[in-house]
Design an enzyme around this catalytic site. Structure first.
Site, PDB file in Angstrom:
ATOM      1  CG  ASP A  64      -2.210  -0.761   1.010  1.00 59.23           C
ATOM      2  OD1 ASP A  64      -2.615  -0.930  -0.149  1.00 59.23           O
ATOM      3  OD2 ASP A  64      -2.813  -1.178   2.007  1.00 59.23           O
ATOM      4  CG  LEU A  65       2.952   2.273   3.543  1.00 59.50           C
ATOM      5  CD1 LEU A  65       3.963   1.986   4.635  1.00 59.50           C
ATOM      6  CD2 LEU A  65       2.205   3.565   3.838  1.00 59.50           C
TER       7      LEU A  65
END
Length: 383
Positions: free
Chosen positions: A182-183
């Site tokens: 996600d990051l």
């Protein structure tokens, strides 16, 4: 906007690279909000649209930091304002469409087809705003066989092979400690938006961008991924050690762990002579070069570990630094965040909270020697 952390921080906002850029954040949870936060850090005016009652899902994740805020939400929503709009009503949709007409960037992570059904897809919004940069974040891409499948960080860590390269040999697959897919996807998305904004200065035209979690998960396998292709099988897992450099990793001193990174042959000689008192090791053909040390790590590393256990960590760190060998302590997360190093870096911002202190991490960027400011704390719902 929520209340600025300081007048000094607000005063520099006009000088930030994205000052005057308007971002409409229709995303939720992590990857999309991270992308929008990066743009906000660089000075964009980011408005986050949330459900009037529940807000972003992450307002219910982590530890409570305010009436509608949590540690998880706060981690990805600094330098934004929040507006509460019900997208299930004609009035709410009309309001968001009006905001999109005045925006430079829209970020969304609706399920595939969801934005189009609401009239908030790229085709609809770009007709009225041809310069719009429209960034979609999906799980598996909007045009493939899994387009309608929801994407989650943990799923992709498994499916992209990331869990298979993480952890110790012989142990079960292990996820990363943070939601790395996600990051990284959020960071890649921000890079794509910045590139599109730059191109728009020449063409005047917007772009439709799309980032898929699975694509980004494969991308960050990096050198491990290429090794798997070359070998035709999974590379070995080395835990805290390096797959190609020896000695390089976490080692135990008499009183605790430390990181030692011996990056070349000259450093290895200095390490053996000046740190552990084993001057004969660099002259052993099995250990003379990094390639040989890597091949013979099972013979070399037990000897190094035995020598390091004879010394206390502070003594070893002093010797390593004197020899010019990068090394450091292994700290707990709270230790790291409250260390003198973190304070000197200005990475942790503490402000008064409703009933206790409230913290937010600062942007990691420095421009002209000055860290980008936290201009506004993560906002309460609808403010």
């Amino acid at each position: 906007m929520s209340e600025p952390v300081s007048e000094a921080a607000a005063a520099v906002a006009a000088d930030l690279p994205l000052a005057g850029v308007r971002v409409l954040d229709l995303s939720r949870i992590l990857a999309g909000p991270w992308c929008a936060q990066v743009l906000g850090d660089f000075g964009a005016d980011v408005v986050k649209v949330e459900h009037p009652e529940r807000g972003d899902d992450t307002r219910d994740w982590g530890l409570r930091t305010g009436a509608t805020n949590t540690s998880y939400f706060d981690a990805v929503n600094r330098n934004k304002s929040s507006v509460a709009i019900d997208l299930s009503t004609p009035e709410g949709l009309a309001r968001v469409k009006a905001m999109a007409r005045e925006s430079d960037v829209v970020i969304e992570n609706f399920k595939t087809g969801g934005a189009d059904r609401l009239g908030l897809g790229y085709d609809a919004l770009s007709r009225e705003n041809p310069g719009l940069i429209y960034c979609s974040i999906t799980g598996y891409g909007s045009g493939g066989p899994e387009a309608t499948r929801p994407g989650y960080d943990l799923l992709v860590q498994g499916e992209a092979g990331l869990m298979a390269l993480n952890g110790e040999a012989g142990q079960p697959p292990l996820k990363f400690g943070v939601a790395a897919v996600d990051l990284f996807t959020g960071q890649y998305a921000a890079q794509a938006v910045l590139a599109a904004l730059y191109q728009r200065t020449r063409t005047g035209k917007g772009r439709r961008l799309e980032l898929a979690l699975f694509d980004c998960g494969l991308a960050i396998t990096s050198y491990y991924g290429l090794e798997a292709l070359v070998q035709g099988e999974d590379p070995p897992r080395y835990g805290n050690a390096h797959p190609s450099i020896v000695p390089y990793g976490v080692f135990e001193a008499a009183d605790g762990p430390l990181v030692i990174t011996v990056g070349n042959n000259a450093q290895f000689r200095r390490f053996c002579v000046g740190v552990i008192g084993r001057p004969e090791l660099p002259d052993d053909p099995r250990f003379a070069t990094n390639l040989e040390r890597s091949r013979n790590r099972d013979v070399l590393l037990p000897q190094l570990r035995a020598e390091l256990l004879k010394h206390h960590r502070a003594d070893l760190l002093a010797r390593l630094r004197a020899e010019g060998i990068p090394a450091g302590e292994v700290l707990g997360l709270h230790q790291a965040l409250t260390s003198e190093r973190a304070a000197a870096a200005g990475m942790v911002v503490e402000t008064p909270g409703e009933s206790a202190p409230r913290w937010v991490l600062a942007p990691p960027y420095r421009l002209d020697g000055r860290r980008l400011p936290v201009r506004a704390l993560p906002p309460p719902l609808g403010s």
